[in-house]
Design a protein around this motif. Sequence first.
Motif, PDB file in Angstrom:
ATOM      1  N   THR A  41       4.273  -4.942 -22.475  1.00 61.39           N
ATOM      2  CA  THR A  41       2.965  -4.410 -22.093  1.00 61.39           C
ATOM      3  C   THR A  41       3.120  -3.116 -21.306  1.00 61.39           C
ATOM      4  O   THR A  41       3.950  -3.006 -20.407  1.00 61.39           O
ATOM      5  N   THR A  42       2.316  -2.132 -21.615  1.00 59.29           N
ATOM      6  CA  THR A  42       2.392  -0.862 -20.913  1.00 59.29           C
ATOM      7  C   THR A  42       1.400  -0.817 -19.771  1.00 59.29           C
ATOM      8  O   THR A  42       0.454  -1.594 -19.703  1.00 59.29           O
ATOM      9  N   SER A  43       1.600   0.114 -18.881  1.00 61.84           N
ATOM     10  CA  SER A  43       0.764   0.235 -17.697  1.00 61.84           C
ATOM     11  C   SER A  43      -0.655   0.608 -18.074  1.00 61.84           C
ATOM     12  O   SER A  43      -0.904   1.270 -19.081  1.00 61.84           O
ATOM     13  N   ASN A  44      -1.628   0.200 -17.257  1.00 62.43           N
ATOM     14  CA  ASN A  44      -3.021   0.519 -17.552  1.00 62.43           C
ATOM     15  C   ASN A  44      -3.407   1.919 -17.086  1.00 62.43           C
ATOM     16  O   ASN A  44      -4.556   2.295 -17.139  1.00 62.43           O
TER      17      ASN A  44
ATOM     18  N   ASP B  67      -3.414   3.071 -14.090  1.00 62.98           N
ATOM     19  CA  ASP B  67      -3.824   3.124 -12.695  1.00 62.98           C
ATOM     20  C   ASP B  67      -2.686   3.620 -11.831  1.00 62.98           C
ATOM     21  O   ASP B  67      -1.521   3.375 -12.124  1.00 62.98           O
TER      22      ASP B  67
ATOM     23  N   ASN C 298      -0.017   0.842  -8.363  1.00 65.29           N
ATOM     24  CA  ASN C 298       1.063   0.117  -9.013  1.00 65.29           C
ATOM     25  C   ASN C 298       2.050  -0.461  -7.999  1.00 65.29           C
ATOM     26  O   ASN C 298       2.333   0.151  -6.971  1.00 65.29           O
TER      27      ASN C 298
ATOM     28  N   SER D 213      -7.935  -3.177  -9.471  1.00 64.49           N
ATOM     29  CA  SER D 213      -6.928  -3.314 -10.518  1.00 64.49           C
ATOM     30  C   SER D 213      -5.559  -2.899  -9.984  1.00 64.49           C
ATOM     31  O   SER D 213      -5.371  -1.768  -9.530  1.00 64.49           O
TER      32      SER D 213
ATOM     33  N   SER E 106      -1.419  -2.896 -10.997  1.00 64.62           N
ATOM     34  CA  SER E 106      -0.411  -3.083 -12.035  1.00 64.62           C
ATOM     35  C   SER E 106       0.924  -3.434 -11.404  1.00 64.62           C
ATOM     36  O   SER E 106       1.335  -2.810 -10.421  1.00 64.62           O
TER      37      SER E 106
ATOM     38  N   LYS F 187       5.004  -3.881 -12.254  1.00 65.18           N
ATOM     39  CA  LYS F 187       6.122  -3.694 -13.179  1.00 65.18           C
ATOM     40  C   LYS F 187       7.343  -4.339 -12.556  1.00 65.18           C
ATOM     41  O   LYS F 187       7.760  -3.979 -11.452  1.00 65.18           O
TER      42      LYS F 187
ATOM     43  N   GLU G 212       5.389  -5.958 -17.585  1.00 64.98           N
ATOM     44  CA  GLU G 212       4.259  -5.447 -16.809  1.00 64.98           C
ATOM     45  C   GLU G 212       3.051  -6.359 -16.963  1.00 64.98           C
ATOM     46  O   GLU G 212       2.881  -7.030 -17.981  1.00 64.98           O
ATOM     47  N   ILE G 213       2.231  -6.350 -15.926  1.00 64.18           N
ATOM     48  CA  ILE G 213       0.970  -7.080 -15.961  1.00 64.18           C
ATOM     49  C   ILE G 213      -0.014  -6.367 -15.039  1.00 64.18           C
ATOM     50  O   ILE G 213       0.375  -5.806 -14.010  1.00 64.18           O
ATOM     51  N   SER G 214      -1.284  -6.343 -15.413  1.00 68.86           N
ATOM     52  CA  SER G 214      -2.338  -5.763 -14.585  1.00 68.86           C
ATOM     53  C   SER G 214      -3.300  -6.865 -14.183  1.00 68.86           C
ATOM     54  O   SER G 214      -3.750  -7.644 -15.034  1.00 68.86           O
TER      55      SER G 214
END
Length: 253
Positions: free
Chosen positions: A142-145, A147, A150, A171, A173, A175, A214-216
């Motif tokens: 998963t890629t960063s949103n 934001d 982080n 929000s 993020s 990593k 990654e997770i947001s």
Amino acid sequence: MPRRIPAALAVSALMLIALASACARSGEGGREVAITQRDDGCAPKSIDVTPGEKLKLVVKNDSGSDYEVEGIDGTKLEEVVVPEGRTRTPGYTVPSAASGTYKIKCYIPAGIATIIELVAGDGAGSDPTAEPDPEADATKETTSNGDENNVVARLTEWKIEAAPATVAAGSVSFKATNDSPAMIHELAVLKVLEGDEFELQGEIEDIDPGASGEISLDLASGTYQLACLIVPGEAGSTEDHLAQGMKTRIVVE
């Protein structure tokens, strides 16, 4: 609905996932296999099965806490929450390989865990023909949103280093990079509640050595604990990673 986890059991909870997935239903109509959950763990620890057999897992919670069951190490059984005093009946179809051992993690979030082995044939390893889990791969990639809010976490034996220590509510993020040369780690994000209990917000599971995930998450203000919740028998580990000290805290304000 969020669940509260006693701090005495220490840190890990996974969110409720419905039984609507095909994997969870795949064993419907199969042989009934009883699994009992008690305060001291789950039984039995080993179940003899036949390659290709359909199973109906009758999971009864006789403990004083909510339990969860899920497949690990490639076993495709979706996570199921079994509330205190209740019974759940997920289905599972044993892979059709000639032999193999397939693992189910049965545990109280942040507390005691039992690894139940489904042994097919001579139990020589997992199914080498098993298809890759696209959902697991997507989690890792998963890629960063986009934001700027982080948190970067680095995981190794036996610590988690995370920066920055304070981020803004909203929000966020995460990593996580596994700097271990050989061990699989994970990153769970848990909100610290009153009474030093914990509430799971999300997690990045099974990060291979040298890999990242990654997770947001949408986080309210408060203190959060980041932890690795792998237990003995999971992901090839012989250690309880949390008990070894893999945790740290950040503040969301």
